[in-house]
Design a protein around this motif. Sequence first.
Motif, short mmCIF file in Angstrom:
data_model
loop_
_atom_site.label_atom_id
_atom_site.label_comp_id
_atom_site.label_asym_id
_atom_site.label_seq_id
_atom_site.Cartn_x
_atom_site.Cartn_y
_atom_site.Cartn_z
N ALA A 20 28.58 20.63 -0.28
CA ALA A 20 29.13 21.54 -1.30
C ALA A 20 29.99 20.71 -2.25
O ALA A 20 30.46 19.63 -1.88
CB ALA A 20 29.96 22.63 -0.62
N ALA A 21 30.20 21.24 -3.46
CA ALA A 21 30.96 20.47 -4.45
C ALA A 21 32.36 20.17 -3.94
O ALA A 21 32.89 19.08 -4.16
CB ALA A 21 31.02 21.25 -5.77
N SER A 22 32.98 21.11 -3.24
CA SER A 22 34.38 20.92 -2.82
C SER A 22 34.50 20.11 -1.53
O SER A 22 35.53 19.51 -1.28
CB SER A 22 35.06 22.27 -2.61
OG SER A 22 34.47 22.95 -1.52
N GLY A 39 39.77 37.49 -1.62
CA GLY A 39 39.19 36.38 -0.88
C GLY A 39 39.31 35.06 -1.60
O GLY A 39 39.96 34.96 -2.64
N ALA A 40 38.69 34.05 -1.03
CA ALA A 40 38.74 32.70 -1.62
C ALA A 40 37.52 31.93 -1.14
O ALA A 40 36.93 32.26 -0.11
CB ALA A 40 40.01 31.98 -1.13
N PHE A 41 37.14 30.93 -1.92
CA PHE A 41 36.11 30.00 -1.44
C PHE A 41 36.81 28.88 -0.68
O PHE A 41 37.70 28.23 -1.22
CB PHE A 41 35.33 29.39 -2.61
CG PHE A 41 34.40 30.38 -3.28
CD1 PHE A 41 33.17 30.67 -2.72
CD2 PHE A 41 34.77 31.02 -4.45
CE1 PHE A 41 32.32 31.59 -3.31
CE2 PHE A 41 33.92 31.94 -5.05
CZ PHE A 41 32.69 32.22 -4.49
N LYS A 42 36.46 28.70 0.56
CA LYS A 42 37.08 27.64 1.38
C LYS A 42 36.03 27.21 2.40
O LYS A 42 35.70 27.96 3.33
CB LYS A 42 38.33 28.20 2.07
CG LYS A 42 38.89 27.33 3.18
CD LYS A 42 39.86 26.31 2.69
CE LYS A 42 40.47 25.51 3.84
NZ LYS A 42 41.15 24.31 3.35
N GLN A 43 35.50 26.02 2.21
CA GLN A 43 34.45 25.56 3.12
C GLN A 43 35.06 25.13 4.45
O GLN A 43 36.15 24.56 4.48
CB GLN A 43 33.70 24.36 2.50
CG GLN A 43 33.05 24.65 1.15
CD GLN A 43 31.93 25.66 1.20
OE1 GLN A 43 31.32 25.90 2.24
NE2 GLN A 43 31.65 26.30 0.06
#
Length: 350
Positions: free
Chosen positions: A8-10, A156-160
Amino acid sequence: MKRITVNAASQSYDVIVGHGILKDAGSYISEVLKSRRTVIVSDDNVYPLHGEALRKNLEAAGFDVNEFVFPHGEQSKSHETLLNLYAFLAASNITRSDSIIALGGGVTGDMAGFAAATYLRGIDYVQVPTSLLAQVDSSVGGKTAVDIPAGKNLVGAFKQPKLVLSDIDTLATLPADFFDDGMGESVKYGMIWSEKLFELIASGNIKEHLEELVTECIDIKRQVVETDETDKGLRMILNFGHTLGHSIEKTQNFCGLSHGKAVAVGMYLLTKAAEKHGIITENISDRLKACLEVNGLPWSVDIPAETLFANSVNDKKRFSDDINVIICKTIGKAEIVKMPINEYKKLVTE
Ligand code: GLY
């Protein structure tokens, strides 16, 4: 055992899928986490089944482990549980270099992941999904959230995660209803990306191919998330069947069809409607219906089309006066079709 790396990018991380892999959880997890202090987050259905074994395994690998166990069910995906979890993390002296391990289904993964995204402005977390829905979909891709009274997943949040450990053996203790729920999302992956996967699912003996099923779904999700981590383009295809599915769940006050089953009906109704309106020229709805039936999934619901439409247009994935409708014109390929709300209304109701 299969290992899929999600770039993933992050953040890059591995998803390990296999039978019995939880007996090596401590060793897999120590490879990706520097600190040896962690909190297992789990619900009161899953913790008694797998929690103690995971805890002992982590302790044997040198971890200092505390556990936060909350009442099972969607109602726990709330700010109340989250605040209790933050307090528990603080009482457990969790620092920025420590971690959370989410052990359970989608509710646990989403809520624990959101705590990891926000506590101390972000700490590491590992997903250990034990439901089919979480293994084929929600544990990978970094979408974390809690519900608020205005709707599901609205905060919410994006958090891998740092790692995902999907032990196929945990599915053996899954009640049939929860298994079917995960099959709804699995059929979606076949429909949007892979006719071969669709055929495997349609063959009717998927229980003999669970490792292949989870691996294939996750490899599709990997490709989607690597292209579009934050849901601004390609990732929207993962919402196939979801706009009408969410509408069904909402109309039934979240006490009727479960998420995966509502998605199953949503996929069928939209495909049938798109065929009727000439948007799809092949007859794929009959194949979809047969695949749903053989996997014990519904394809119709007793809700008027007008209500289904009305409750689907305030879906959070809608932009302005247009709506992004995900349509599979053939099995194994999805398109994002942006259409004015009026056109969408005709599609769903006429
Ligand atoms: N479950 C859909 C997504 O992760 O985007």
